[in-house]
Design an enzyme around this catalytic site. Structure first.
Site, PDB file in Angstrom:
ATOM      1  N   ASN A  48       0.880  -1.180   0.000  1.00  0.00           N
ATOM      2  CA  ASN A  48       0.000   0.000   0.000  1.00  0.00           C
ATOM      3  C   ASN A  48       0.909   1.220   0.000  1.00  0.00           C
ATOM      4  OD1 ASN A  48      -1.803   2.055   0.411  1.00  0.00           O
ATOM      5  ND2 ASN A  48      -2.377   1.438   2.491  1.00  0.00           N
ATOM      6  N   TRP A  49       1.006   1.872  -1.161  1.00  0.00           N
ATOM      7  CA  TRP A  49       1.946   2.998  -1.276  1.00  0.00           C
ATOM      8  C   TRP A  49       1.422   4.262  -0.599  1.00  0.00           C
ATOM      9  CZ3 TRP A  49       3.615   2.885  -7.178  1.00  0.00           C
ATOM     10  CH2 TRP A  49       4.403   1.757  -7.401  1.00  0.00           C
ATOM     11  N   LYS A  50       0.137   4.287  -0.252  1.00  0.00           N
ATOM     12  CA  LYS A  50      -0.468   5.512   0.308  1.00  0.00           C
ATOM     13  C   LYS A  50      -0.214   6.668  -0.670  1.00  0.00           C
ATOM     14  CE  LYS A  50      -0.124   3.324   4.742  1.00  0.00           C
ATOM     15  NZ  LYS A  50      -0.003   3.407   6.187  1.00  0.00           N
ATOM     16  N   HIS A  56      -9.544   1.569   5.179  1.00  0.00           N
ATOM     17  CA  HIS A  56      -8.247   1.730   5.844  1.00  0.00           C
ATOM     18  C   HIS A  56      -8.408   2.689   7.023  1.00  0.00           C
ATOM     19  CE1 HIS A  56      -4.077   2.725   6.595  1.00  0.00           C
ATOM     20  NE2 HIS A  56      -3.761   1.638   5.918  1.00  0.00           N
ATOM     21  N   GLU A  59      -6.630   5.022   8.056  1.00  0.00           N
ATOM     22  CA  GLU A  59      -6.362   6.437   7.730  1.00  0.00           C
ATOM     23  C   GLU A  59      -7.594   7.088   7.112  1.00  0.00           C
ATOM     24  OE1 GLU A  59      -2.734   5.724   5.567  1.00  0.00           O
ATOM     25  OE2 GLU A  59      -1.760   5.181   7.454  1.00  0.00           O
ATOM     26  N   GLU A  61      -5.523  -4.674  10.622  1.00  0.00           N
ATOM     27  CA  GLU A  61      -4.466  -3.679  10.772  1.00  0.00           C
ATOM     28  C   GLU A  61      -4.667  -2.934  12.094  1.00  0.00           C
ATOM     29  OE1 GLU A  61      -2.484  -2.538   6.809  1.00  0.00           O
ATOM     30  OE2 GLU A  61      -4.110  -1.135   7.174  1.00  0.00           O
ATOM     31  N   GLY A 112       2.729   2.286  10.805  1.00  0.00           N
ATOM     32  CA  GLY A 112       3.699   3.372  10.681  1.00  0.00           C
ATOM     33  C   GLY A 112       4.468   3.668  11.955  1.00  0.00           C
ATOM     34  N   SER A 170       3.571  -2.191  10.221  1.00  0.00           N
ATOM     35  CA  SER A 170       5.025  -2.258  10.417  1.00  0.00           C
ATOM     36  C   SER A 170       5.642  -3.600  10.015  1.00  0.00           C
ATOM     37  CB  SER A 170       5.391  -1.915  11.867  1.00  0.00           C
ATOM     38  OG  SER A 170       4.993  -0.590  12.167  1.00  0.00           O
ATOM     39  N   GLY A 172       2.870  -1.104   4.279  1.00  0.00           N
ATOM     40  CA  GLY A 172       2.919   0.316   3.935  1.00  0.00           C
ATOM     41  C   GLY A 172       4.346   0.749   3.652  1.00  0.00           C
ATOM     42  N   GLY A 173       4.987   1.338   4.652  1.00  0.00           N
ATOM     43  CA  GLY A 173       6.324   1.921   4.491  1.00  0.00           C
ATOM     44  C   GLY A 173       7.332   1.011   3.792  1.00  0.00           C
TER      45      GLY A 173
HETATM   46  P1  13P Z   1       3.099   0.372   7.667  1.00  0.00           P
HETATM   47  O1  13P Z   1       3.573  -0.899   7.042  1.00  0.00           O
HETATM   48  O2  13P Z   1       3.865   1.581   7.196  1.00  0.00           O
HETATM   49  O3  13P Z   1       3.004   0.264   9.147  1.00  0.00           O
HETATM   50  O4  13P Z   1       1.593   0.621   7.136  1.00  0.00           O
HETATM   51  C1  13P Z   1       0.672  -0.401   7.193  1.00  0.00           C
HETATM   52  C2  13P Z   1      -0.519  -0.018   6.426  1.00  0.00           C
HETATM   53  O5  13P Z   1      -1.231   0.922   6.771  1.00  0.00           O
HETATM   54  C3  13P Z   1      -0.828  -0.789   5.218  1.00  0.00           C
HETATM   55  O6  13P Z   1      -2.101  -0.514   4.743  1.00  0.00           O
END
Ligand code: 13P
Length: 254
Positions: A10-12, A95, A97, A167, A173, A213, A234-235
């Site tokens: 997930n590149w956000k 999600h 966020e 999640e 993050g 993470s 994500g990251g």
């Molecule tokens: P991180 O891997 O950066 O913690 O993010 C997880 C995420 O929100 C994937 O959708």
């Protein structure tokens, strides 16, 4: 394992169209042709270039959000059919966020899931508790409510298209991943909630991914758990080398 393994990046809100195409060129060829399911959820403007760059590989490109309407006067929104035509095959919905920063409710997410299924996108539906809810021992209540309200009253065939992602908000993050044991216990509970709504047989078919993470060195132990069918990253998905490593480590598990 009949559910298979999924590694979803997930590149956000990262990477332009050009950067998306370059990223796919830089992925390890073995990750691009992996026998597990490797998905990339990219920004809207990167869907088309990413899908084009992914041609001839096993990579699956998707989106991170969409509107619940088929079309209409909704300035700034995007429809499932538009995403699909651009090359998306799936969409992340609910999600944390989106819930936290943009006020999305379970009822709205439910409508989006129905729209995605109707218009041919596979939904990856996110659920998870925040730090305070975990501290107050409300994790199971939160998961049960989110699953019931987001996934209520889908027909059986539609439900079989859904991917669930656990999640925990406190792990996103933060570098503080849930341990494999904590994650497994939440996953098993999520599967039990699905079984209560749709029966054991359907619950056994639904892939449940862990997100929060995830790193190359933590993915293996997570995926070894019986109810963890993959990861939502994500990251660590932003660097093609790190993401390739996560894919290859996951592939080695089952
Ligand atoms: P991180 O891997 O950066 O913690 O993010 C997880 C995420 O929100 C994937 O959708």
């Amino acid at each position: 394992m009949s559910r298979g393994i999924y590694v979803v990046g997930n590149w956000k809100m990262y990477k332009t169209a050009q950067q998306a195409a370059d990223y796919i060129d830089e992925l390890d060829p073995a990750a691009k042709t992996s026998s597990i399911s490797v998905y990339l959820a990219v920004p809207f403007t990167s869907i088309h270039p990413a899908a084009r760059a992914a041609k001839g590989t096993h990579l699956v490109v998707g989106a991170q959000n969409m509107n619940d309407a088929q079309e209409g006067a909704f300035t700034g929104e995007i429809a499932a059919l538009m995403l699909k035509e651009a090359g998306a095959e799936f969409v992340i919905l609910g999600h944390s966020e989106r819930r936290r920063l943009f006020g999305e409710t379970d009822a709205f997410i439910h409508k989006k899931i129905q729209r995605a299924l109707k218009d041919g996108l596979r939904p990856i539906v996110c659920v998870g508790e925040d730090a305070q809810e975990r501290e107050e021992r409300l994790t199971e209540d939160v998961l049960k409510k989110q699953i019931a309200e987001c996934l209520a009253s889908l027909d059986e065939e539609s439900m079989k298209q859904v991917v669930l992602a656990y999640e925990p908000v406190w792990a996103i993050g933060t570098g503080k991943s849930a341990t494999a044991e904590i994650a497994e216990s939440a996953h098993a509970f999520c599967r039990q909630c699905i079984a209560e709504l749709y029966g054991e047989e359907t619950a056994e078919l639904i892939p449940i991914l862990y997100g929060g993470s995830v790193k190359p060195d933590t993915v293996t132990h997570l995926i070894e758990q019986p109810d963890i069918d993959g990861v939502l990253v994500g990251g660590a998905s932003l660097d093609p080398k790190t993401f390739s490593e996560i894919v290859l480590n996951s592939e080695s598990v089952k």
